[in-house]
Design a protein around this motif. Structure first.
Motif, PDB file in Angstrom:
ATOM      1  N   TYR A  84       0.819  -1.219   0.000  1.00  0.00           N
ATOM      2  CA  TYR A  84       0.000   0.000   0.000  1.00  0.00           C
ATOM      3  C   TYR A  84       0.853   1.270   0.000  1.00  0.00           C
ATOM      4  CZ  TYR A  84      -4.252  -2.687   0.830  1.00  0.00           C
ATOM      5  OH  TYR A  84      -5.305  -3.546   0.701  1.00  0.00           O
ATOM      6  N   GLY A  85       2.084   1.158   0.446  1.00  0.00           N
ATOM      7  CA  GLY A  85       2.915   2.357   0.565  1.00  0.00           C
ATOM      8  C   GLY A  85       3.735   2.694  -0.657  1.00  0.00           C
ATOM      9  N   ASP A  86       3.760   1.810  -1.650  1.00  0.00           N
ATOM     10  CA  ASP A  86       4.627   2.054  -2.807  1.00  0.00           C
ATOM     11  C   ASP A  86       3.922   1.673  -4.105  1.00  0.00           C
ATOM     12  OD1 ASP A  86       6.908   2.851  -4.135  1.00  0.00           O
ATOM     13  OD2 ASP A  86       7.911   0.908  -3.927  1.00  0.00           O
ATOM     14  N   VAL A  87       2.694   2.142  -4.247  1.00  0.00           N
ATOM     15  CA  VAL A  87       1.934   1.905  -5.473  1.00  0.00           C
ATOM     16  C   VAL A  87       2.418   2.884  -6.541  1.00  0.00           C
ATOM     17  CG1 VAL A  87      -0.376   1.928  -6.496  1.00  0.00           C
ATOM     18  CG2 VAL A  87      -0.053   1.079  -4.177  1.00  0.00           C
ATOM     19  N   PRO A  88       2.550   2.468  -7.809  1.00  0.00           N
ATOM     20  CA  PRO A  88       3.009   3.381  -8.865  1.00  0.00           C
ATOM     21  C   PRO A  88       2.243   4.701  -8.887  1.00  0.00           C
ATOM     22  CG  PRO A  88       2.870   1.144  -9.712  1.00  0.00           C
ATOM     23  CD  PRO A  88       2.299   1.109  -8.320  1.00  0.00           C
ATOM     24  N   ARG A  89       2.960   5.780  -9.143  1.00  0.00           N
ATOM     25  CA  ARG A  89       2.372   7.114  -9.049  1.00  0.00           C
ATOM     26  C   ARG A  89       1.322   7.395 -10.113  1.00  0.00           C
ATOM     27  NH1 ARG A  89       2.323   8.755  -4.406  1.00  0.00           N
ATOM     28  NH2 ARG A  89       1.617  10.736  -5.300  1.00  0.00           N
ATOM     29  N   PHE A  90       1.347   6.646 -11.215  1.00  0.00           N
ATOM     30  CA  PHE A  90       0.355   6.927 -12.259  1.00  0.00           C
ATOM     31  C   PHE A  90      -1.046   6.463 -11.864  1.00  0.00           C
ATOM     32  CE2 PHE A  90       1.658   2.610 -13.356  1.00  0.00           C
ATOM     33  CZ  PHE A  90       0.462   2.003 -13.692  1.00  0.00           C
ATOM     34  N   LEU A  91      -1.162   5.668 -10.814  1.00  0.00           N
ATOM     35  CA  LEU A  91      -2.466   5.198 -10.365  1.00  0.00           C
ATOM     36  C   LEU A  91      -3.117   6.263  -9.491  1.00  0.00           C
ATOM     37  CD1 LEU A  91      -1.582   1.492  -9.551  1.00  0.00           C
ATOM     38  CD2 LEU A  91      -2.909   2.334 -11.486  1.00  0.00           C
ATOM     39  N   VAL A  92      -4.282   6.750  -9.918  1.00  0.00           N
ATOM     40  CA  VAL A  92      -4.986   7.824  -9.208  1.00  0.00           C
ATOM     41  C   VAL A  92      -6.453   7.450  -9.062  1.00  0.00           C
ATOM     42  CG1 VAL A  92      -3.407   9.642  -9.965  1.00  0.00           C
ATOM     43  CG2 VAL A  92      -5.355   9.025 -11.410  1.00  0.00           C
ATOM     44  N   ASP A  93      -7.173   8.240  -8.280  1.00  0.00           N
ATOM     45  CA  ASP A  93      -8.598   7.969  -8.071  1.00  0.00           C
ATOM     46  C   ASP A  93      -9.422   8.521  -9.229  1.00  0.00           C
ATOM     47  OD1 ASP A  93      -8.900  10.728  -7.679  1.00  0.00           O
ATOM     48  OD2 ASP A  93      -8.770  10.579  -5.504  1.00  0.00           O
ATOM     49  N   PRO A 100      -2.009   9.248   0.410  1.00  0.00           N
ATOM     50  CA  PRO A 100      -1.492   7.997   0.968  1.00  0.00           C
ATOM     51  C   PRO A 100      -2.587   6.988   1.293  1.00  0.00           C
ATOM     52  CG  PRO A 100      -0.369   9.863   1.947  1.00  0.00           C
ATOM     53  CD  PRO A 100      -1.487  10.428   1.138  1.00  0.00           C
ATOM     54  N   GLU A 101      -3.814   7.462   1.519  1.00  0.00           N
ATOM     55  CA  GLU A 101      -4.921   6.560   1.867  1.00  0.00           C
ATOM     56  C   GLU A 101      -5.637   5.987   0.643  1.00  0.00           C
ATOM     57  OE1 GLU A 101      -4.694   9.659   3.291  1.00  0.00           O
ATOM     58  OE2 GLU A 101      -3.738   8.898   5.118  1.00  0.00           O
ATOM     59  N   THR A 102      -5.449   6.570  -0.527  1.00  0.00           N
ATOM     60  CA  THR A 102      -6.207   6.141  -1.711  1.00  0.00           C
ATOM     61  C   THR A 102      -6.113   4.644  -1.984  1.00  0.00           C
ATOM     62  OG1 THR A 102      -5.924   8.332  -2.706  1.00  0.00           O
ATOM     63  CG2 THR A 102      -6.568   6.540  -4.170  1.00  0.00           C
ATOM     64  N   LEU A 266     -13.362   6.350  12.103  1.00  0.00           N
ATOM     65  CA  LEU A 266     -14.043   5.088  12.356  1.00  0.00           C
ATOM     66  C   LEU A 266     -14.593   4.491  11.062  1.00  0.00           C
ATOM     67  CD1 LEU A 266     -14.766   3.173  14.653  1.00  0.00           C
ATOM     68  CD2 LEU A 266     -16.957   4.376  14.871  1.00  0.00           C
ATOM     69  N   ASP A 267     -15.066   5.346  10.169  1.00  0.00           N
ATOM     70  CA  ASP A 267     -15.577   4.892   8.872  1.00  0.00           C
ATOM     71  C   ASP A 267     -14.539   5.118   7.780  1.00  0.00           C
ATOM     72  OD1 ASP A 267     -15.648   7.648   8.797  1.00  0.00           O
ATOM     73  OD2 ASP A 267     -17.519   7.742   7.656  1.00  0.00           O
ATOM     74  N   GLY A 268     -13.276   4.863   8.096  1.00  0.00           N
ATOM     75  CA  GLY A 268     -12.166   5.194   7.214  1.00  0.00           C
ATOM     76  C   GLY A 268     -12.296   4.648   5.806  1.00  0.00           C
ATOM     77  N   TRP A 269     -12.628   3.363   5.663  1.00  0.00           N
ATOM     78  CA  TRP A 269     -12.719   2.786   4.319  1.00  0.00           C
ATOM     79  C   TRP A 269     -13.816   3.453   3.508  1.00  0.00           C
ATOM     80  CZ3 TRP A 269     -16.360   0.179   1.383  1.00  0.00           C
ATOM     81  CH2 TRP A 269     -15.872  -0.392   0.196  1.00  0.00           C
ATOM     82  N   PHE A 270     -14.948   3.716   4.140  1.00  0.00           N
ATOM     83  CA  PHE A 270     -16.057   4.365   3.439  1.00  0.00           C
ATOM     84  C   PHE A 270     -15.694   5.804   3.070  1.00  0.00           C
ATOM     85  CE2 PHE A 270     -17.718   1.072   6.221  1.00  0.00           C
ATOM     86  CZ  PHE A 270     -18.487   0.333   5.353  1.00  0.00           C
ATOM     87  N   ALA A 271     -14.920   6.453   3.932  1.00  0.00           N
ATOM     88  CA  ALA A 271     -14.476   7.823   3.649  1.00  0.00           C
ATOM     89  C   ALA A 271     -13.531   7.839   2.449  1.00  0.00           C
ATOM     90  CB  ALA A 271     -13.788   8.414   4.877  1.00  0.00           C
ATOM     91  N   VAL A 272     -12.635   6.848   2.365  1.00  0.00           N
ATOM     92  CA  VAL A 272     -11.730   6.748   1.218  1.00  0.00           C
ATOM     93  C   VAL A 272     -12.530   6.573  -0.065  1.00  0.00           C
ATOM     94  CG1 VAL A 272      -9.960   5.319   0.122  1.00  0.00           C
ATOM     95  CG2 VAL A 272      -9.776   5.883   2.551  1.00  0.00           C
ATOM     96  N   ARG A 274     -15.632   7.561  -0.620  1.00  0.00           N
ATOM     97  CA  ARG A 274     -16.346   8.808  -0.922  1.00  0.00           C
ATOM     98  C   ARG A 274     -15.404   9.847  -1.524  1.00  0.00           C
ATOM     99  NH1 ARG A 274     -18.685   7.858   4.185  1.00  0.00           N
ATOM    100  NH2 ARG A 274     -17.314   9.425   5.130  1.00  0.00           N
ATOM    101  N   ARG A 275     -14.227  10.006  -0.901  1.00  0.00           N
ATOM    102  CA  ARG A 275     -13.297  11.034  -1.370  1.00  0.00           C
ATOM    103  C   ARG A 275     -12.696  10.699  -2.729  1.00  0.00           C
ATOM    104  NH1 ARG A 275     -11.601  11.214   4.287  1.00  0.00           N
ATOM    105  NH2 ARG A 275      -9.918   9.735   3.810  1.00  0.00           N
ATOM    106  N   GLY A 276     -12.392   9.426  -2.950  1.00  0.00           N
ATOM    107  CA  GLY A 276     -11.699   9.055  -4.177  1.00  0.00           C
ATOM    108  C   GLY A 276     -12.584   8.706  -5.345  1.00  0.00           C
TER     109      GLY A 276
END
Length: 402
Positions: A84-93, A100-102, A266-272, A274-276
């Motif tokens: 999760y910490g070193d995903v290629p930079r071309f991958l975006v939401d 870092p959370e995407t 607390l709803d971190g995954w759901f927030a990710v 929504r944001r992405g």
């Protein structure tokens, strides 16, 4: 005096050589054939899909391998390679952004399996991903065969028809992609086999593992958890439903808890999500709007057929009730369908997200299993051809994410 002529007994008839049809019947009933049948049925249908994909990719000047690793497949490969910490930079939401959370939007089970296989000598990441998907899909085929044989009114023939219907699902192409559906469906199928056969530890372990693969595990957890609870209340099977029920939520809750800790929400995954990807549960409002728009004025072949797939899935729920399908299987299928219909996420993905709702195919499998072999084969062949075309179209001619 009359003469009685002795009549000699006719010579014993020689055993006739069995006909070609009889030989074929013997082969089909052979133990080895029955053992290999689920894998053969599944692989033949999926090979047809890959052949059509090759033709479509050539028509649209695309590389088949690139098509099979597109969209979410790139994310899974990236996570498998660098974590999760070193995903290629071309991958975006969906908004072209990245935090870092995407990457946490993608569950870790499938990338972890890729990484384990990738660790074998001479295996590269992409090949490992295809291998994991293939093995998972074949395991799923055996799970569906077992499920179709174990349910009320089921039989090995119904199990094979269920395997064929699953392999010929509209978006079954994803089972050959670097996506997590094949792995999840395998675990879900065997979890439900555990419920139907009252093997509660198997059901709990498979549900827990599925919770690390896809969020759709929520529907599986609901079905398995309720079935285990009923077994506990009715005092069936001793301690086993207790253990199965307690194990089942560990995977899903564990990963959601991990993301909550990483994001501080607390709803971190759901927030990710929504944001992405602006993805959230809206009760079906977005799906309803999408369906009306496409039925009134179709914008594309893929979007219109997606609406019809959703309507067919609803009809299959009704058939499940009429057939009196085992209630845990109905709960699971309805749960997957509700998650799909109720999300405002990418509408183009809704056909793919229906794939794990394979229990809704069981009434059709039972009905087809009672028909003449020629009738069943003709219908399944037609479905396989359509599936091959639609899947290939979705990842070659269609220009957007699926």
């Amino acid at each position: 005096m009359s003469t009685v002529q002795a009549v000699a007994d006719p010579p014993a008839e020689r055993d006739e050589e069995p006909s070609l049809r009889e030989r074929l019947a013997l082969v089909l009933r052979h133990r080895v054939t029955l053992l290999l049948a689920p894998a053969l049925v599944f692989l033949v249908i999926r090979q047809l899909g890959l052949l059509v994909l090759g033709l479509m990719a050539d028509r649209w000047h695309k590389n088949p391998t690139t098509a099979l690793t597109s969209w979410d497949g790139q994310w899974f490969l990236g996570i498998a390679e660098g974590g999760y910490g070193d995903v290629p930079r071309f991958l975006v939401d969906a908004f072209g952004k990245r935090t870092p959370e995407t990457p946490l939007a993608f569950f870790p089970g499938y990338p972890a399996l890729i990484r384990w296989v990738d660790g074998l000598p001479g295996v590269e990441t992409r090949g490992a991903a295809f291998t994991v998907s293939l093995v998972g899909a074949v395991f799923c085929a055996y799970g569906l065969f077992r499920l179709g044989s174990a349910i009320r009114g089921g039989s090995p023939r119904a199990g094979l028809v269920l395997v064929a219907l699953f392999a010929a699902s509209p978006m079954a192409i994803v089972l050959s992609m670097t996506y997590s559906e094949a792995t999840f469906c395998a675990l879900a199928a065997w979890a439900l086999v555990g419920v139907v056969e009252r093997k509660w530890v198997l059901a709990g372990l498979c549900t827990a593992a599925a919770g690390l693969v896809r969020p759709t595990a929520a529907a599986l957890l609901l079905a398995v958890g309720l079935a285990a609870l009923v077994a506990v209340i009715t005092r069936r099977d001793g301690w086993k439903p207790w253990v199965g029920g307690l194990i089942a939520p560990l995977g899903l809750l564990g990963y959601l808890g991990y993301v909550a800790a990483r994001t501080g929400q607390l709803d971190g995954w759901f927030a990710v999500q929504r944001r992405g990807w602006d993805s959230r549960f809206d009760g079906g409002a977005a799906t309803w709007k999408f369906a009306l728009a496409n039925l009134g004025e179709p914008r594309s072949v893929l979007e219109l057929t997606t609406v019809w797939f959703l309507l067919i899935a609803i009809a299959l729920v009704v058939l499940g009730f009429r057939r009196r399908l085992e209630w845990p299987l109905l709960v699971y299928g309805i749960g997957v369908l509700v998650m799909d219909l109720g999300s405002n996420g990418l509408m183009n993905s809704k056909a793919r997200l229906l794939l794990p709702a394979f229990t809704l195919l069981i009434p059709a499998a039972l009905a087809l299993a009672k028909r003449r072999t020629s009738t069943a084969v003709a219908l399944l062949t037609g479905l396989a051809v359509f599936s091959a075309w639609f899947g290939a179209y979705a990842i070659t001619a269609w220009q957007y994410a699926i």
